[in-house]
Design an enzyme around this catalytic site. Structure first.
Site, PDB file in Angstrom:
ATOM      1  N   LYS A 167       0.873  -1.255  -0.001  1.00  0.00           N
ATOM      2  CA  LYS A 167       0.118   0.013   0.007  1.00  0.00           C
ATOM      3  C   LYS A 167       0.871   1.217   0.134  1.00  0.00           C
ATOM      4  O   LYS A 167       0.613   2.133  -0.930  1.00  0.00           O
ATOM      5  CB  LYS A 167      -1.051   0.097   1.321  1.00  0.00           C
ATOM      6  CG  LYS A 167      -1.674   1.233   1.392  1.00  0.00           C
ATOM      7  CD  LYS A 167      -2.777   1.394   2.565  1.00  0.00           C
ATOM      8  CE  LYS A 167      -3.671  -0.057   2.732  1.00  0.00           C
ATOM      9  NZ  LYS A 167      -4.324   0.095   4.011  1.00  0.00           N
ATOM     10  N   LYS A 218       2.012  -4.031  10.900  1.00  0.00           N
ATOM     11  CA  LYS A 218       0.424  -4.183  11.556  1.00  0.00           C
ATOM     12  C   LYS A 218       0.806  -4.835  12.799  1.00  0.00           C
ATOM     13  O   LYS A 218       1.885  -5.465  13.007  1.00  0.00           O
ATOM     14  CB  LYS A 218      -0.156  -5.071  10.562  1.00  0.00           C
ATOM     15  CG  LYS A 218      -1.607  -4.483  10.778  1.00  0.00           C
ATOM     16  CD  LYS A 218      -1.987  -3.125   9.985  1.00  0.00           C
ATOM     17  CE  LYS A 218      -3.650  -3.232   9.880  1.00  0.00           C
ATOM     18  NZ  LYS A 218      -4.046  -1.886   9.170  1.00  0.00           N
ATOM     19  N   ASP A 246      -7.058   1.048  13.497  1.00  0.00           N
ATOM     20  CA  ASP A 246      -7.808  -0.154  12.891  1.00  0.00           C
ATOM     21  C   ASP A 246      -8.872  -0.718  13.538  1.00  0.00           C
ATOM     22  O   ASP A 246      -9.529   0.015  14.478  1.00  0.00           O
ATOM     23  CB  ASP A 246      -6.692  -1.090  12.453  1.00  0.00           C
ATOM     24  CG  ASP A 246      -7.155  -2.052  11.514  1.00  0.00           C
ATOM     25  OD1 ASP A 246      -6.451  -1.809  10.280  1.00  0.00           O
ATOM     26  OD2 ASP A 246      -7.908  -3.202  11.672  1.00  0.00           O
ATOM     27  N   THR A 306      -9.790   7.670   4.545  1.00  0.00           N
ATOM     28  CA  THR A 306     -10.076   6.393   3.724  1.00  0.00           C
ATOM     29  C   THR A 306     -10.997   5.994   2.798  1.00  0.00           C
ATOM     30  O   THR A 306     -10.865   5.662   1.626  1.00  0.00           O
ATOM     31  CB  THR A 306      -9.938   5.280   4.801  1.00  0.00           C
ATOM     32  OG1 THR A 306      -8.860   5.253   5.804  1.00  0.00           O
ATOM     33  CG2 THR A 306      -9.958   3.750   4.408  1.00  0.00           C
ATOM     34  N   ALA A 327     -13.168  -0.745   0.975  1.00  0.00           N
ATOM     35  CA  ALA A 327     -12.118  -0.468   1.876  1.00  0.00           C
ATOM     36  C   ALA A 327     -11.660  -1.686   2.729  1.00  0.00           C
ATOM     37  O   ALA A 327     -10.422  -1.653   3.517  1.00  0.00           O
ATOM     38  CB  ALA A 327     -12.534   0.365   3.097  1.00  0.00           C
ATOM     39  N   ALA A 328     -12.121  -2.917   2.552  1.00  0.00           N
ATOM     40  CA  ALA A 328     -11.652  -4.100   3.599  1.00  0.00           C
ATOM     41  C   ALA A 328     -10.292  -4.365   3.115  1.00  0.00           C
ATOM     42  O   ALA A 328     -10.028  -4.522   1.921  1.00  0.00           O
ATOM     43  CB  ALA A 328     -12.639  -5.242   3.256  1.00  0.00           C
ATOM     44  N   ASN A 329      -9.451  -5.034   3.646  1.00  0.00           N
ATOM     45  CA  ASN A 329      -8.243  -5.527   3.388  1.00  0.00           C
ATOM     46  C   ASN A 329      -8.483  -7.009   2.970  1.00  0.00           C
ATOM     47  O   ASN A 329      -9.241  -7.546   3.638  1.00  0.00           O
ATOM     48  CB  ASN A 329      -7.139  -5.263   4.783  1.00  0.00           C
ATOM     49  CG  ASN A 329      -6.878  -4.010   4.994  1.00  0.00           C
ATOM     50  OD1 ASN A 329      -6.272  -3.350   4.026  1.00  0.00           O
ATOM     51  ND2 ASN A 329      -7.127  -3.491   6.164  1.00  0.00           N
TER      52      ASN A 329
END
Length: 364
Positions: free
Chosen positions: A86, A98, A133, A168, A276-278
């Site tokens: 990203k 993360k 998050d 976002t 937007a979900a990973n």
């Protein structure tokens, strides 16, 4: 304060850090994975640094009641890899990292636990910078920031840039408009039906942008308070049990990942997937299956990069106006990826990965 490091769950296939079978064979390895435990506060956390090639590894802290420790490890490894790509694709001087805190945030989250977690972040000496998050917010980041300077996304009053949800959502919206040009030859979304899966902080902000753009919105979320808030703000929105089963122009997954699998894509009646979900794809083969059905998939780490652009701006001292301008350029980034995919006859996800890897690999 008593602190110890704990290993992954023994005997679990998902408890492995080395020789993972769920990553591509040519994938660069994670640089560092830290298991954190504090017996006083009940903290159990994992911090994963995938890459610091381009700069400090920046990525949010997810607070979630995972099924087991192995599931938490799998999630943090996948999420941290996504942050590397990203940042690289967005042209930022940042690496990818993360963290996950294991447990139900509604049951175990306390100021003491968050400060204990901040101690672990601090011990990494700035190689990892944390942010918000799922399960964490700016108030939590203020508390974490009492133990470490390596945190972004705090409340404005605490010196931060605040909630990254609006930026976002803006990035997702711009990526969606770029995909619309590819699908229909027009970036405007007026009259298009968009299914928003997840009415949380990003999904809600995306609905606001879509509403202003004149789109028809269908929403699904199992958490009733989120639905109630969305309907109070946007009474024209229609609620569905599962937006994937609806006739849509755009499917926007904005909750947790892996909602696109061999079974679910068979029910999709849409032209675009952009949310937007990973880690939206259960595995990379799903993108090929979407392409075979003529569905434009926007790589998730490109669509949802607006929040990272915001907190990078906080780290670098950029103005609010400059940050917003940079987020709006997600449209240009996605357009370039689509053009690259066409020129090289490859999938959009592969095109995005190649662009990111060129930055990570540096000059030949």
């Amino acid at each position: 304060m008593p602190v110890t490091a704990t290993p992954p769950s023994a005997g679990s296939a998902t408890g492995h850090v080395f020789d993972r079978i769920d990553f591509p064979v040519d994938e660069r390895a994670h640089e560092q994975v830290v298991f954190c435990q504090d017996s006083v506060t009940g903290l159990r956390a994992i911090i994963a640094l995938h890459s610091t090639t381009l700069g400090p590894a920046l990525g949010g802290t997810r607070f979630r009641a995972y099924r087991d420790e192995g599931s938490a490890l799998t999630d943090v490894l996948r999420l941290s890899r996504g942050m590397t790509y990203k940042a690289a694709a967005a042209g930022l001087e940042l690496g990818g990292g993360k963290a996950v805190i294991i447990g139900d945030p509604h049951a175990i989250k306390t100021p003491e636990l968050l400060r204990a977690y901040g101690d672990f972040v601090e011990r990494l000496g700035g190689r990892y910078v944390t942010a918000g998050d799922v399960g964490t917010n700016s108030d939590d980041l203020d508390l974490i920031g009492q133990s470490t300077a390596h945190v972004v996304g705090r409340n404005v009053i605490a010196g931060g840039s605040g909630d990254s949800g609006p930026n976002t959502a803006l990035g997702v919206f711009q990526a969606m408009r770029a995909a619309a040009v590819r699908a229909w030859g027009d970036r405007e979304l007026q009259g298009r039906t968009v299914g928003v899966e997840g009415a949380g902080k990003v999904g809600f902000e995306l609905m606001a942008l879509l509403s202003d753009a004149g789109a028809n919105i269908v929403v699904a979320d199992p958490y009733q308070p989120s639905l109630d808030r969305a309907l109070a703000a946007f009474p024209q929105v229609r609620v569905a049990a599962d937006v994937r089963a609806e006739r849509l122009d755009v499917y926007a997954p904005c909750a947790l990942g892996a909602t696109l699998n061999a079974t679910s894509i068979e029910m999709l009646d849409t032209s675009i997937v952009c949310g937007a979900a990973n880690n939206q794809l259960l595995d990379p083969s799903i993108e090929r299956a979407l392409g075979d059905r003529g569905i434009v998939w926007v790589p998730d780490y490109v669509a949802n990069s607006g929040g990272l652009i915001q907190v990078e701006g906080e780290l670098r001292g950029r103005s609010t106006e400059e940050v917003r301008s940079r987020v709006e350029k997600v449209f240009d980034t996605m357009s370039f990826i689509l053009d690259t995919a066409d020129r090289e006859s490859i999938l959009h996800g592969i095109a995005a990965d190649r662009i990111a890897r060129r930055r990570l690999d540096g000059p030949a």
